[in-house]
Write a protein that holds these residues in place. Structure first.
Motif, PDB file in Angstrom:
ATOM      1  N   THR A 188       0.907  -1.185  -0.122  1.00 46.13           N
ATOM      2  CA  THR A 188      -0.184  -0.077  -0.286  1.00 46.13           C
ATOM      3  C   THR A 188       0.848   1.261   0.087  1.00 46.13           C
ATOM      4  N   PRO A 258       3.405 -16.054  -9.491  1.00 48.47           N
ATOM      5  CA  PRO A 258       2.187 -16.307  -8.997  1.00 48.47           C
ATOM      6  C   PRO A 258       1.047 -15.299  -9.599  1.00 48.47           C
ATOM      7  N   SER A 259       0.136 -15.481  -9.816  1.00 48.11           N
ATOM      8  CA  SER A 259      -0.890 -14.458 -10.308  1.00 48.11           C
ATOM      9  C   SER A 259      -2.244 -14.673  -9.598  1.00 48.11           C
ATOM     10  N   LEU A 260      -2.776 -13.423  -9.077  1.00 50.63           N
ATOM     11  CA  LEU A 260      -3.880 -13.365  -8.415  1.00 50.63           C
ATOM     12  C   LEU A 260      -4.941 -13.646  -9.486  1.00 50.63           C
TER      13      LEU A 260
ATOM     14  N   LEU B 199       0.352 -11.555  -1.689  1.00 50.90           N
ATOM     15  CA  LEU B 199      -1.224 -12.097  -1.827  1.00 50.90           C
ATOM     16  C   LEU B 199      -1.099 -13.107  -2.801  1.00 50.90           C
ATOM     17  N   ALA B 200      -0.370 -12.741  -3.937  1.00 53.82           N
ATOM     18  CA  ALA B 200      -0.491 -13.847  -4.939  1.00 53.82           C
ATOM     19  C   ALA B 200      -0.044 -15.200  -4.741  1.00 53.82           C
ATOM     20  N   ALA B 203      -2.373 -16.845  -2.254  1.00 54.29           N
ATOM     21  CA  ALA B 203      -3.526 -17.311  -2.972  1.00 54.29           C
ATOM     22  C   ALA B 203      -2.992 -18.630  -3.728  1.00 54.29           C
ATOM     23  N   HIS B 204      -2.097 -18.745  -4.297  1.00 50.52           N
ATOM     24  CA  HIS B 204      -1.381 -19.808  -5.022  1.00 50.52           C
ATOM     25  C   HIS B 204      -1.360 -21.056  -4.103  1.00 50.52           C
ATOM     26  N   LEU B 226     -10.687 -14.111  -2.680  1.00 48.36           N
ATOM     27  CA  LEU B 226      -9.411 -13.260  -2.821  1.00 48.36           C
ATOM     28  C   LEU B 226      -9.278 -12.921  -4.322  1.00 48.36           C
ATOM     29  N   ARG B 227      -9.596 -14.048  -5.111  1.00 46.52           N
ATOM     30  CA  ARG B 227      -9.366 -13.831  -6.531  1.00 46.52           C
ATOM     31  C   ARG B 227     -10.562 -13.117  -7.160  1.00 46.52           C
ATOM     32  N   LEU B 239      -5.773  -3.638  -0.091  1.00 43.61           N
ATOM     33  CA  LEU B 239      -4.504  -4.566  -0.287  1.00 43.61           C
ATOM     34  C   LEU B 239      -4.583  -5.272  -1.635  1.00 43.61           C
ATOM     35  N   ALA B 241      -6.117  -4.405  -4.427  1.00 41.99           N
ATOM     36  CA  ALA B 241      -6.076  -3.346  -5.385  1.00 41.99           C
ATOM     37  C   ALA B 241      -4.434  -3.058  -5.527  1.00 41.99           C
TER      38      ALA B 241
END
Lengths: 278, 251
Positions: A188, A258-260, B199-200, B203-204, B226-227, B239, B241
């Motif tokens: 952020t 890794p992708s969101l 985060l990625a 999430a992975h 999350l995705r 977060l 964004a």
């Protein structure tokens, strides 16, 4: 686009050592206008060394050679240390990665930024103070008067990074090289710092070289991107096209991140091809 | 498998008091991979350390491996739960070979068949037999993290705690280590908690994710939430964004 600020052709940086010569940068060629140019690569790809070479800051015994290296038409290759000092700070400047190691721990923020202003703008102590406070405000530090008197250890990471940016910008350089300026920051805070840099490029027409290992940040922030591998620029593309890159290394890097958005059972790994270094 | 109910961790220095973790509650089922994300100082690592008994904590209930965890852990308690730390350069003893590093947990827990277990652990994490007698400085960052993972798994613990296991690594090496963790988690049927600021990455690797800020748990969501952005807290939205990259104001 107007005349480029910086033209680099066949830049080579080598470090002689006991076990032979290490070629940190190999035949790198690129130009920079008043834009945001990203340089991405992994550790040891030569991205930071390229940035340092542009400022004459490659430490000995490193050797910098190039066919062309000009800044606003002026040849940088023949620069003496005195010539570099005239350029550095006032015209070309660099923001380092970690405020903890790059600020002087025993001088206050105000003293350090003020010194830059007095040195480069040859201004009075009172005027330097005024400019410093204005600059701290410009990088969105809420209470400039307070931060002016603080020592670096009293700053948070994000504030330290802003102080470094303020210090580099107070001399109003035309070209800023930012070496991983947001890597030590929370996401952020990272975006706030990027926004400050973005405004400066757009409002002041500054040229920016943004060195980073983070593909997401580079592809969303920069205009153009150079991808470095083993000291070579393996690909140059528009930042928004990074995900459609052509070079196998760039494609592998994108696939390994890794992708969101796209869940993957397994991440692609990078199989290195010696031919990339040819 | 793991239950945390109103966990509190307070650090005191002089007359200053820092409430690093405040009233955090969650449960992790057997075989689940749970993630904790947050920014620096959010208390995410401290939660992990409290579960491992590495920092003093108070809680209405703290269960590890289905049993209440006491403040003083027995050797058996410690075998159940192993840790992989962030910095592979700092978490391996520089004067010990890979062989020494992997033997030590087995020796401490008096487990027989050391030789065979060391050889198997080295193979499991994708290192070569030749790496067994190397020192950490002779290995790359990714190889060191493989050694740290081998050290954690050599006791066959049911629970693995991972604190930013790939933050110090390049993207390509991170991918290899994340794949390895994913593979081993199945092979060893592990319950895991992964802490990360990324985060990625979380999430992975994780199915459920806790978001932390200022020592408090903001919310617990699934990787799918999350995705797709199905979240309730503003902070989580912010977060997500920010993690998607830079956005120009007004754009």
């Amino acid at each position: 686009m107007s005349e480029p600020l910086l033209i680099v052709e066949d830049l080579n940086v080598t470090f002689p050592g006991r076990s032979g010569v290490t070629r940190a940068v190999r035949n790198a060629s690129f130009t920079l206008g008043r834009e945001r140019l990203g340089i991405v690569g992994e550790s040891g790809s030569g991205k930071s060394t390229t940035g340092r070479a542009l400022l004459g800051l490659v430490p000995p015994p490193g050797i910098v050679t190039a066919r062309t290296m000009t800044y606003e038409g002026k040849n940088l290759l023949t620069n003496t240390e005195r010539d570099w000092q005239a350029l550095r700070g006032r015209r070309l400047s660099m923001v380092m990665q970690d405020p903890k190691f790059s600020l002087n721990p025993v001088r206050t923020v105000g003293q350090q930024i003020g010194e830059t202003a007095r040195l480069h703008l040859r201004t009075s102590r009172a005027d330097a103070r005024k400019r410093t406070l204005a600059m701290l405000e410009a990088v969105q530090i809420r209470d400039p008067e307070l931060v002016f008197g603080l020592y670096p250890h009293q700053l948070s990471g994000g504030m330290g990074q802003r102080v470094m940016i303020a210090m580099m910008l107070i001399a109003e350089p035309d070209l800023l090289i930012a070496d991983e300026p947001t890597s030590a920051l929370d996401v952020t805070v990272q975006n706030e710092v990027l926004r400050i840099l973005d405004d400066l490029v757009r409002e002041r027409g500054m040229g920016l070289i943004f060195i980073s290992h983070n593909l997401t940040v580079v592809s969303s922030f920069c205009d153009r991107v150079l991808i470095m591998y083993g000291g070579r620029i393996v690909e140059e593309c528009a930042a928004r096209d990074l995900h459609n890159a052509r070079h196998p290394y760039t494609r592998a890097l994108v696939a390994a991140t890794p992708s969101l958005d796209v869940p993957r059972a397994e991440l692609a790994t990078v199989t290195r091809d010696p031919a990339w270094l040819q | 498998m793991i239950a945390v109910d109103h966990l509190n961790v307070t650090f005191r220095s002089g007359d200053r008091e820092v409430r690093a973790v405040q009233d955090v509650s969650f449960e992790v089922a057997a075989g689940e991979s749970f993630g904790i994300v947050g920014e620096s100082g959010s208390g995410k690592s401290t939660v992990l350390r409290a579960i491992a008994g590495l920092v003093p904590s108070t809680a209405a209930r703290l269960e590890v491996n289905g049993r209440p965890a006491s403040a003083r852990r027995t050797r058996e308690d410690r075998r159940m739960l192993q840790f992989v730390f962030q910095d592979p350069y700092a978490s391996l003893h520089p004067r010990q070979t890979v062989d020494d590093i992997l033997r030590e947990p087995l020796a401490i827990h008096r487990i027989p068949g050391i030789d065979g277990k060391v050889v198997k652990a080295i193979a499991d994490v994708g290192l070569l037999p030749a790496h067994r007698f190397r020192y950490p400085h002779q290995l790359s960052g990714g190889q060191r993290q493989r050694v740290a993972i081998a050290r954690a798994l050599i006791l066959s613990p049911p629970i693995l705690l991972l604190d930013e296991p790939t933050s110090a690594l390049d993207v390509s090496v991170q991918a290899e280590i994340l794949n390895l963790i994913g593979k081993l988690r199945q092979g060893y049927s592990l319950t895991s908690i992964l802490v990360s600021h990324d985060l990625a990455v979380v999430a992975h690797l994780c199915s459920r994710i806790a978001i932390m800020q200022f020592g408090r748990l903001v919310e617990v969501i699934t990787a799918e939430d999350l995705r797709t952005g199905q979240v309730t807290a503003d902070y989580t939205r912010e977060l997500i964004a920010a993690s998607r990259g830079f956005t120009r104001a007004g754009a």
